[in-house]
Design a protein around this motif. Sequence first.
Motif, PDB file in Angstrom:
ATOM      1  N   GLY A 193       0.797  -1.224   0.000  1.00 13.74           N
ATOM      2  CA  GLY A 193       0.000   0.000   0.000  1.00 13.74           C
ATOM      3  C   GLY A 193       0.824   1.265   0.000  1.00 13.74           C
ATOM      4  N   LEU A 194       0.605   2.124   1.008  1.00 13.29           N
ATOM      5  CA  LEU A 194       1.261   3.428   1.044  1.00 13.29           C
ATOM      6  C   LEU A 194       2.765   3.342   1.272  1.00 13.29           C
ATOM      7  CD1 LEU A 194      -1.220   5.767   2.968  1.00 13.29           C
ATOM      8  CD2 LEU A 194      -0.686   5.743   0.535  1.00 13.29           C
ATOM      9  N   ILE A 195       3.259   2.216   1.765  1.00 17.62           N
ATOM     10  CA  ILE A 195       4.719   2.070   1.865  1.00 17.62           C
ATOM     11  C   ILE A 195       5.334   2.155   0.465  1.00 17.62           C
ATOM     12  CG2 ILE A 195       6.609   0.536   2.533  1.00 17.62           C
ATOM     13  CD1 ILE A 195       5.079   1.723   4.882  1.00 17.62           C
ATOM     14  N   VAL A 244       4.731   6.753   0.752  1.00 18.55           N
ATOM     15  CA  VAL A 244       5.937   7.264   1.407  1.00 18.55           C
ATOM     16  C   VAL A 244       6.844   7.899   0.353  1.00 18.55           C
ATOM     17  CG1 VAL A 244       8.015   6.626   2.686  1.00 18.55           C
ATOM     18  CG2 VAL A 244       5.820   5.595   3.284  1.00 18.55           C
ATOM     19  N   ALA A 245       7.408   9.044   0.680  1.00 20.79           N
ATOM     20  CA  ALA A 245       8.239   9.768  -0.282  1.00 20.79           C
ATOM     21  C   ALA A 245       9.415   8.909  -0.753  1.00 20.79           C
ATOM     22  CB  ALA A 245       8.758  11.059   0.341  1.00 20.79           C
ATOM     23  N   PRO A 246       9.781   8.990  -2.028  1.00 18.34           N
ATOM     24  CA  PRO A 246      10.862   8.149  -2.563  1.00 18.34           C
ATOM     25  C   PRO A 246      12.225   8.425  -1.956  1.00 18.34           C
ATOM     26  CG  PRO A 246      10.138   9.754  -4.200  1.00 18.34           C
ATOM     27  CD  PRO A 246       9.150   9.808  -3.086  1.00 18.34           C
ATOM     28  N   ASP A 247      12.405   9.590  -1.336  1.00 18.23           N
ATOM     29  CA  ASP A 247      13.684   9.888  -0.688  1.00 18.23           C
ATOM     30  C   ASP A 247      13.674   9.524   0.790  1.00 18.23           C
ATOM     31  OD1 ASP A 247      11.883  11.880  -0.042  1.00 18.23           O
ATOM     32  OD2 ASP A 247      13.291  13.543  -0.298  1.00 18.23           O
ATOM     33  N   HIS A 248      12.650   8.796   1.234  1.00 21.00           N
ATOM     34  CA  HIS A 248      12.580   8.308   2.613  1.00 21.00           C
ATOM     35  C   HIS A 248      12.681   6.781   2.625  1.00 21.00           C
ATOM     36  CE1 HIS A 248      10.471  12.107   4.461  1.00 21.00           C
ATOM     37  NE2 HIS A 248      11.748  12.303   4.171  1.00 21.00           N
ATOM     38  N   GLN A 249      13.800   6.289   2.148  1.00 24.34           N
ATOM     39  CA  GLN A 249      13.985   4.843   2.025  1.00 24.34           C
ATOM     40  C   GLN A 249      14.004   4.131   3.371  1.00 24.34           C
ATOM     41  OE1 GLN A 249      14.143   2.855  -0.900  1.00 24.34           O
ATOM     42  NE2 GLN A 249      13.240   4.759  -1.645  1.00 24.34           N
ATOM     43  N   ASP A 263       6.396  16.753   1.969  1.00 22.48           N
ATOM     44  CA  ASP A 263       6.928  15.794   0.996  1.00 22.48           C
ATOM     45  C   ASP A 263       6.780  16.333  -0.423  1.00 22.48           C
ATOM     46  OD1 ASP A 263       7.607  13.946   2.934  1.00 22.48           O
ATOM     47  OD2 ASP A 263       5.851  12.672   2.615  1.00 22.48           O
ATOM     48  N   VAL A 264       5.604  16.827  -0.740  1.00 21.06           N
ATOM     49  CA  VAL A 264       5.324  17.335  -2.083  1.00 21.06           C
ATOM     50  C   VAL A 264       6.242  18.515  -2.408  1.00 21.06           C
ATOM     51  CG1 VAL A 264       3.594  18.556  -3.462  1.00 21.06           C
ATOM     52  CG2 VAL A 264       2.954  16.495  -2.206  1.00 21.06           C
ATOM     53  N   ALA A 265       6.349  19.456  -1.478  1.00 20.60           N
ATOM     54  CA  ALA A 265       7.205  20.621  -1.715  1.00 20.60           C
ATOM     55  C   ALA A 265       8.663  20.212  -1.889  1.00 20.60           C
ATOM     56  CB  ALA A 265       7.064  21.603  -0.556  1.00 20.60           C
ATOM     57  N   ARG A 266       9.120  19.284  -1.067  1.00 20.44           N
ATOM     58  CA  ARG A 266      10.520  18.853  -1.123  1.00 20.44           C
ATOM     59  C   ARG A 266      10.838  18.156  -2.453  1.00 20.44           C
ATOM     60  NH1 ARG A 266      10.155  15.724   2.646  1.00 20.44           N
ATOM     61  NH2 ARG A 266      10.339  13.710   1.588  1.00 20.44           N
ATOM     62  N   ILE A 267       9.950  17.269  -2.880  1.00 18.84           N
ATOM     63  CA  ILE A 267      10.198  16.567  -4.149  1.00 18.84           C
ATOM     64  C   ILE A 267      10.165  17.549  -5.312  1.00 18.84           C
ATOM     65  CG2 ILE A 267       9.289  14.827  -5.736  1.00 18.84           C
ATOM     66  CD1 ILE A 267      10.692  13.686  -3.266  1.00 18.84           C
ATOM     67  N   LEU A 268       9.252  18.520  -5.285  1.00 17.43           N
ATOM     68  CA  LEU A 268       9.215  19.550  -6.325  1.00 17.43           C
ATOM     69  C   LEU A 268      10.519  20.346  -6.360  1.00 17.43           C
ATOM     70  CD1 LEU A 268       5.636  21.123  -6.049  1.00 17.43           C
ATOM     71  CD2 LEU A 268       6.620  20.055  -8.090  1.00 17.43           C
ATOM     72  N   ALA A 269      11.109  20.558  -5.192  1.00 22.36           N
ATOM     73  CA  ALA A 269      12.277  21.435  -5.086  1.00 22.36           C
ATOM     74  C   ALA A 269      13.595  20.751  -5.405  1.00 22.36           C
ATOM     75  CB  ALA A 269      12.342  22.015  -3.669  1.00 22.36           C
ATOM     76  N   LYS A 270      13.645  19.447  -5.324  1.00 23.73           N
ATOM     77  CA  LYS A 270      14.933  18.751  -5.432  1.00 23.73           C
ATOM     78  C   LYS A 270      15.495  18.749  -6.858  1.00 23.73           C
ATOM     79  CE  LYS A 270      15.402  15.871  -1.381  1.00 23.73           C
ATOM     80  NZ  LYS A 270      15.805  14.575  -0.838  1.00 23.73           N
ATOM     81  N   SER A 271      16.803  18.769  -6.909  1.00 23.83           N
ATOM     82  CA  SER A 271      17.511  18.679  -8.187  1.00 23.83           C
ATOM     83  C   SER A 271      17.623  17.213  -8.604  1.00 23.83           C
ATOM     84  CB  SER A 271      18.914  19.269  -8.043  1.00 23.83           C
ATOM     85  OG  SER A 271      19.688  18.447  -7.168  1.00 23.83           O
TER      86      SER A 271
END
Length: 432
Positions: free
Chosen positions: A41-43, A47-52, A155-163
């Motif tokens: 499911g949500l795992i 869960v954000a892809p940068d939160h392994q 999470d959304v803001a961080r993923i949008l901001a990342k290079s």
Amino acid sequence: MRHIAIIGSGPAGYYTAEACLKQFGDDVRVDILDRMPVPFGLIRSGVAPDHQAIKAVSQRYEAIALTDSVRFVGKLTLGRDVSVAELLALYDDVILATGAPSDQKLGIEGESLPGVVGSAAFVGWYNGHPDYAGLAPKVDGVDAVVVGNGNVALDVARILAKSPAELDGTDIVAHARERLGTAQVRSITILGRRGPHQIGMGAKELSELADLERAAPVIDTADFLPPESDAMLEAGHRKAVAELRRFAEASPQKSVPIRFRFFARPVAISGAGQVERMTVERTLLGQNGGAVGTGQTYEIPAGLVISCIGYRTPPIPGVPYDDQLGRFANVDGRISPGLYCVGWARRGPTGTIGTNKPDGYRIAEQIAKDQPEPGKKQGRSGLDALIAQRDLDIVTFRDWQKIERAEIERARAGAPREKFTAIEEMVEAARG
């Protein structure tokens, strides 16, 4: 032998399966059903892809899934392939662990414009959920507005901001990495109806914004109460507010500002065939701590709006539903004789992944009280007969392991996996 069916293979489903094993020992068989060919499911998809590190909890669920008493039945859709009534006839107990995968609506004019999406859809897009793989949001040069003051909004803001380099080592899917890597939003605004003292964000999650390569948080110091007021906050919340104060005191010089706008309530979205701007009303804190509109409005540019204000559990025909709360109608998880719910389907979209563990254990104890001795239901053999009769192409946990191996093998350098984003691809890998 007691036969239990759990609908949903996310954290709530697997923690409940674990609880049933401990409650009933060798005298139980648990089937975990899911419409997707892949579990967790949500795992996997939330869960954000940068939160392994957070995703590593799936190893615990795998240990549960590989016991002889638990079986994963993927690619089986409730309502289409099998009904709740049929499962109740086959199993002693049926537990709904379907989560809350539908976005809560903003309820304002213009939210149906292209470029306005919910967090379930946006997060599902960058996590490779088949339902949202074709979303393709416009991000190049736009001003993005994220509505919400919880960790999903972060999470959304961080993923949008990342290079692109910052997304290395994550399991963000290729289509999202390519779009976010080759395009760059102009700015990100995080909108909250109340103030810094009322955020639902964690200190750890906030701290991740401080070290972004090309983006930095920007906060108006006027939004804060005096520093001594922080002492009244719970310790974790106090740390989060301290992070916000540090952001407000800094003077970052980066290309993408992440602006926190507090005391701001969206009232309308407008644009010529596409979202272009949002009208926002200034708010104040009311006596009960809620946001009260002042009647004063202003506009902010918005080429992309992502609503992160909560989720709802989709109703199931024949199952009592609480439309106001967006979850199944239940009393401490009990819906009706033999029918239960856990996780977000029971309590609404609150709590962390770990919150589902005590929830599952409470339901297992409740089942034991309600039905000390199991009936003489068919359980697994009855479901297998129904699957054969309807010629359904299900996916087992062993099949999932083949899918996972294929995803690991096709990963780009440094990434843990490259997810399949279409059900047909998943099934092909399972059969291959």
